[in-house]
Design an enzyme around this catalytic site. Structure first.
Site, short mmCIF file in Angstrom:
data_model
loop_
_atom_site.label_atom_id
_atom_site.label_comp_id
_atom_site.label_asym_id
_atom_site.label_seq_id
_atom_site.Cartn_x
_atom_site.Cartn_y
_atom_site.Cartn_z
CE LYS A 171 -3.55 2.71 0.13
NZ LYS A 171 -4.60 2.70 1.15
CE LYS A 239 -2.81 7.67 7.30
NZ LYS A 239 -3.16 6.28 6.88
#
Length: 292
Positions: A171, A239
């Site tokens: 990811k 983030k």
């Protein structure tokens, strides 16, 4: 059919939980903002006042939370999910968190007689609503196969990529690639507008060649119409790029473009664009050119 606890019913989690309920499972949902349980309840699911209430008797516990500290709090802190889940049940974390945290949470689950998968997703709000997400799964192969029928309800592409933490590493790579596509698309739009080229035909021909991408296809409208309602917020992508740079540092991998992308994404947050869709990187490109 399974009894599923689903903790985190935001932009992504809500439609995923609804799909699982509509597929015939019994879904018990919890969200810190109770109002967000509405769509699940309308689909026939149950709203629970706490994570502990949601996981009681559940076969599967699904999480879709903003960041690693949220996952740790739900599993080990105030949420107490690991303490109250039924022994042998399967925890599936759809959140995007650091790979080392995913590995540690899997160890904590195993110590309590539970099984855990890290299963972050790609596809944004549209993918969640259309059940076309790409899901990269880390964990034991047997547990992945147990979860596969559920994962295939919410995703079109489900791939076991390795042991615990591997899903989060893949990811991170995904978020690096998406950020790169968004930034160069934003710069291309700035270049085209600098020459007063009509964007529609220009992006049509670019999309039909080697420059074409899912990012161009899905985000061109946001950029041409200056429409940045969040499908995936800049602050979340910021983030995620922090996860990328941290994971690279841990593995002694140099990512020069990745580092620049992280800075540009942080700049968008600092300039007040954090709550906008990540296609709002265009605003940063325009700022650099004195056009915003």
């Amino acid at each position: 059919m399974s009894t599923i606890a689903f903790v985190g019913l935001g932009i992504m989690g809500s439609p995923m939980a609804v799909h699982l309920q509509q597929a015939g499972h019994e879904v018990r949902g919890h969200n810190r903002s109770p109002a967000k349980t509405g769509p699940l309840v309308e689909a026939g699911g149950t709203a629970c006042g706490s994570a502990v209430e949601a996981v009681e008797g559940a076969d599967v516990v699904c999480l879709m939370l903003p960041d690693g500290p949220d996952v740790e709090d739900v599993l080990l802190g105030d949420g107490q999910v690991l303490e109250h889940s039924r022994p042998g049940s399967l925890v599936v974390d759809f959140s995007t968190i650091r790979p080392d945290v995913a590995r540690r949470m899997a160890d904590e689950a195993r110590d309590r007689g539970l099984r855990m998968l890290d299963a972050p997703v790609s596809g944004g709000e549209a993918g969640a609503r259309n059940a076309t997400l790409s899901i990269m799964v880390g964990g034991e192969a047997e547990d992945v196969e147990t979860a596969r029928p559920l994962l295939e309800v919410v995703g079109r592409t489900v791939v076991h990529v390795g042991p615990s933490g591997a899903g989060q590493t893949v990811k991170a790579a995904n978020q690096l690639i998406v950020a790169g596509h968004l930034q160069v698309l934003a710069e291309a739009v700035a270049l085209l507008e600098g020459y007063d080229v009509e964007l529609g035909p220009a992006l049509d021909v670019l999309g039909g060649g080697l420059a074409g991408s899912a990012v161009l296809e899905q985000k061109r409208g946001n950029m041409t119409e200056r429409r940045f309602d969040p499908g995936f917020r800049v602050e979340l992508h910021d983030k995620d790029l922090g996860i990328v740079t941290g994971a690279a540092r841990e593995a002694d991998v140099v990512l020069p473009v990745g580092g620049l992308l992280a800075q540009l994404m942080t700049s968008a947050v600092v300039n007040g664009d954090g709550r906008l869709d990540h296609s709002a990187l265009l605003r940063g490109a325009l700022r650099l050119n004195g056009r915003l």
